[in-house]
Write an enzyme that holds these catalytic residues in place. Structure first.
Site, short mmCIF file in Angstrom:
data_model
loop_
_atom_site.label_atom_id
_atom_site.label_comp_id
_atom_site.label_asym_id
_atom_site.label_seq_id
_atom_site.Cartn_x
_atom_site.Cartn_y
_atom_site.Cartn_z
N TYR A 1 0.78 -1.00 -0.06
CA TYR A 1 -0.11 0.12 -0.14
C TYR A 1 0.92 1.36 -0.04
O TYR A 1 1.98 1.08 0.68
CB TYR A 1 -1.00 0.21 1.39
CG TYR A 1 -1.55 -1.25 1.51
CD1 TYR A 1 -2.47 -1.66 0.68
CD2 TYR A 1 -1.49 -1.89 2.75
CE1 TYR A 1 -3.27 -2.97 0.94
CE2 TYR A 1 -2.05 -3.00 3.04
CZ TYR A 1 -2.88 -3.57 2.15
OH TYR A 1 -3.79 -4.87 2.44
N ARG A 2 0.30 2.35 -0.48
CA ARG A 2 1.04 3.65 -0.57
C ARG A 2 1.18 4.24 0.70
O ARG A 2 0.02 4.20 1.51
CB ARG A 2 0.43 4.44 -1.44
CG ARG A 2 1.20 5.80 -2.01
CD ARG A 2 0.47 6.78 -2.55
NE ARG A 2 -0.61 7.40 -1.81
CZ ARG A 2 -2.00 7.74 -2.27
NH1 ARG A 2 -2.16 7.32 -3.72
NH2 ARG A 2 -2.79 7.93 -1.53
N TRP B 1 -5.39 2.43 1.87
CA TRP B 1 -5.80 1.07 1.41
C TRP B 1 -7.22 0.97 1.19
O TRP B 1 -7.85 1.80 1.81
CB TRP B 1 -5.28 0.05 2.33
CG TRP B 1 -5.67 0.19 4.04
CD1 TRP B 1 -6.66 1.00 4.35
CD2 TRP B 1 -4.81 0.03 5.08
NE1 TRP B 1 -6.89 0.85 5.67
CE2 TRP B 1 -5.58 0.15 6.33
CE3 TRP B 1 -3.67 -0.80 5.38
CZ2 TRP B 1 -4.98 0.12 7.56
CZ3 TRP B 1 -3.08 -0.96 6.69
CH2 TRP B 1 -3.98 -0.76 7.59
N LEU B 2 -7.66 0.36 0.48
CA LEU B 2 -9.25 -0.12 0.24
C LEU B 2 -9.89 -0.68 1.30
O LEU B 2 -9.16 -1.52 1.87
CB LEU B 2 -9.16 -0.72 -1.08
CG LEU B 2 -8.87 -0.06 -2.46
CD1 LEU B 2 -9.07 -1.05 -3.60
CD2 LEU B 2 -9.52 1.20 -2.86
N ARG C 1 -9.28 -4.42 1.88
CA ARG C 1 -8.04 -5.08 1.97
C ARG C 1 -7.67 -5.70 3.53
O ARG C 1 -8.40 -5.08 4.31
CB ARG C 1 -6.83 -4.03 1.60
CG ARG C 1 -6.96 -3.57 0.20
CD ARG C 1 -6.83 -4.67 -0.94
NE ARG C 1 -6.87 -4.19 -2.22
CZ ARG C 1 -6.96 -4.91 -3.28
NH1 ARG C 1 -7.05 -6.10 -3.22
NH2 ARG C 1 -6.68 -4.36 -4.52
N GLY C 2 -6.64 -6.47 3.42
CA GLY C 2 -6.75 -7.02 4.87
C GLY C 2 -6.21 -6.05 5.97
O GLY C 2 -6.77 -6.45 7.31
N GLU D 1 1.02 -14.92 2.43
CA GLU D 1 2.13 -14.55 1.39
C GLU D 1 3.26 -15.00 2.00
O GLU D 1 4.03 -15.09 1.03
CB GLU D 1 2.01 -12.93 1.65
CG GLU D 1 0.60 -12.17 1.00
CD GLU D 1 -0.54 -12.39 2.15
OE1 GLU D 1 -1.58 -11.81 2.01
OE2 GLU D 1 -0.10 -12.78 3.41
N ASP E 1 -1.95 8.23 -10.00
CA ASP E 1 -2.15 6.96 -9.67
C ASP E 1 -2.09 6.09 -11.01
O ASP E 1 -1.96 6.82 -12.22
CB ASP E 1 -3.51 6.47 -9.26
CG ASP E 1 -4.91 7.15 -9.97
OD1 ASP E 1 -4.76 6.92 -11.06
OD2 ASP E 1 -5.64 7.93 -9.39
#
Length: 501
Positions: free
Chosen positions: A175-176, A189-190, A193-194, A235, A284
């Protein structure tokens, strides 16, 4: 042997794919401008060794070509990525082997999983230097600002690591983060997302969320973190499967989180639920500046790094960019998994020019009426990121989906817009897509560009034009006699006006 960023940089240097820049450069705009010019031409990776305002060098464009991404994953040819996808597909939906050969193959995959189990380092290189308290100053890290309209400096290739406060299961995402002060950053983050889910759970329990940012990891680990494959594996295990051996992890100095032991920098901090600051605007992947959003504020209290670390970064924007090259490589990995879940799909392609996820081209082995619509609907539901794919074009298996000439021919010759186009209105969508009338809500369109069969049509389809086989053989045999020997058509790239993988 543990793999790390500096080892991959050396691989690029040995293969003539790295340029070291010793002239002084500014992380504000200048590094991105230089890198962007090379990204447009498939140029080499860059290592800036004299960065204004920081003692640390900056690496960028390391994953600027699909070839270099293959090298990062220990491969030489993009075709090997599909073999990896088949392996992951077997883990996702294992089936009882029917033959001895299948049993042996499945056994090899299970052995690969055992080898991929993470390892622990007690004295990790990433903690050779520890900075805490008043000595902590994030301004010493050479974060870049890519575009003139960007709100500030950013971290773009940091692994953002959080943990579910109930289950203890970690999430690793890319993420940024925007620099806000010498000890704080906001993370973008959206909500799906985790990391965002973990923050909501921490808020419900009245707890702060621990968060670690690992910067300068082996690019293979970045690829694992960016792989949105719906498999109940971490991951870290993905990274081990990608690399053929377990990734080395280390416990953070001040947090109950694990990070890659061989990374260059680690930032350790917490998020207090509800504490936010404006984040953005930033350029973006859509090719525009995004908006300003209130985003969670991260308060850092510890920075660790290797001796003589290298800062690894990248930036978003209209393709080609490094994220587009990563998406092309991931496209190869997805393909066998997609075939396994949607059996009629022969191949699929996410064109880089369509931002690597906004448009998809599927080829199917058509057997019954309406099959193209079924394939399109199934595609939209296979993986979470395909929810944001606006356009799906379905063609026959004979069409080379990576050749835009063939795809445009199929669209032009096989499609009646009244019959073959269907639109799903008001579906959940990407908030960065300004083409939508309402941000976060948009339409999706599928085009059936396959040959139509009854009852899709009430007339016979035309006979395709083909060369006479005997005459084609005669011409090929007499090619030199015509005086055209210097025009070796066998060497012509069939995708000259597109690109293949």
């Amino acid at each position: 042997m543990a793999r790390d960023l500096q080892g991959f940089i050396q691989i690029l240097a040995d293969r003539g794919q790295l340029r070291r820049i010793t002239a002084p450069v500014d992380p504000d705009l200048e590094i991105a401008e230089i890198s962007n010019r090379l990204l447009q031409t498939g140029g080499p990776a860059l290592l800036f060794e004299n960065v204004k305002g920081s003692p640390y060098p900056v690496a960028i464009n390391l994953m600027g070509t699909v070839e270099r991404i293959c090298w990062a994953m220990g491969m030489e040819q993009p075709e090997e990525l599909e073999a990896l996808g088949r392996k992951l597909g077997m883990l996702q939906q294992p089936k009882p082997p029917k033959t001895i050969a299948q049993a042996v193959e499945f056994g090899k995959v299970l052995f690969d999983v055992i080898k991929a189990k993470p390892l622990r380092d007690l004295f990790p290189p990433c903690q050779q230097v520890v900075i805490q308290g008043d000595d902590l100053d994030l301004n010493q890290i050479p974060m870049i600002r890519p575009y003139a309209g960007d709100a500030g400096k950013i971290i773009t290739l940091g692994l953002v690591i959080t943990k579910d406060c109930e289950t203890g299961i970690p999430n690793v995402g890319v993420y940024r983060l925007q620099l806000q002060s010498k000890t704080t950053m906001t993370v973008h983050w959206l909500s799906v997302r985790g990391g965002a889910r973990h923050l909501r759970k921490a808020a419900e329990q009245g707890k702060k969320l621990e968060i670690a940012i690992a910067v300068g990891v082996d690019p293979l680990v970045i690829m694992a973190a960016a792989t949105p494959i719906p498999v109940d594996l971490s991951e870290w295990l993905f990274a081990g499967l990608y690399g053929g051996s377990g990734i080395h992890l280390a416990k953070c100095k001040t947090l109950d989180l694990e990070v890659p032991a061989q990374c260059e920098f680690v930032l350790e901090g917490t998020i207090t639920p509800g504490e936010v600051l404006p984040d953005g605007p930033f350029g973006d992947h859509m090719g525009y500046y995004g908006g300003v959003e209130d985003s969670p504020l991260v308060r850092f209290h510890c920075l660790t790094h290797r001796k003589n670390p290298i800062y690894h970064t990248t930036f978003s924007g209209r393709p080609p960019k490094e994220e587009a090259m990563m998406a092309i490589a991931l496209n190869r990995i997805y393909t066998p998994i997609l075939r396994q879940q949607v059996s009629e799909i022969v191949d699929f392609f996410l064109p880089m020019e369509a931002l690597s996820y906004k448009a998809a081209i599927l080829s199917i082995d058509k057997a019954y009426p309406g099959q193209a619509r079924r394939a399109a609907m199934a595609f939209w539901t296979v993986l979470p990121q395909f929810t944001y794919t606006k356009f799906v074009i379905v063609v026959d298996k004979e069409i080379n989906i990576r050749d835009p000439r063939q795809v445009v021919w199929a669209l032009s010759s096989k499609v009646d817009p009244c019959r073959d186009v269907f639109i799903l209105p008001d579906t959940p969508f990407d908030t960065l897509d300004f083409a939508s009338e309402k941000l976060g809500l948009g339409g999706r369109m599928a085009i059936d560009a396959t040959t139509k069969i009854p009852p899709e049509t009430n007339h016979e389809w035309g006979e395709p034009l083909r060369s006479d086989p005997a005459m084609a053989a005669q011409v090929e045999a007499r090619w030199a006699e015509y005086g055209l020997a210097d025009l070796d058509l066998s060497a012509v790239d069939p995708n000259l006006f597109g690109y293949d993988l």
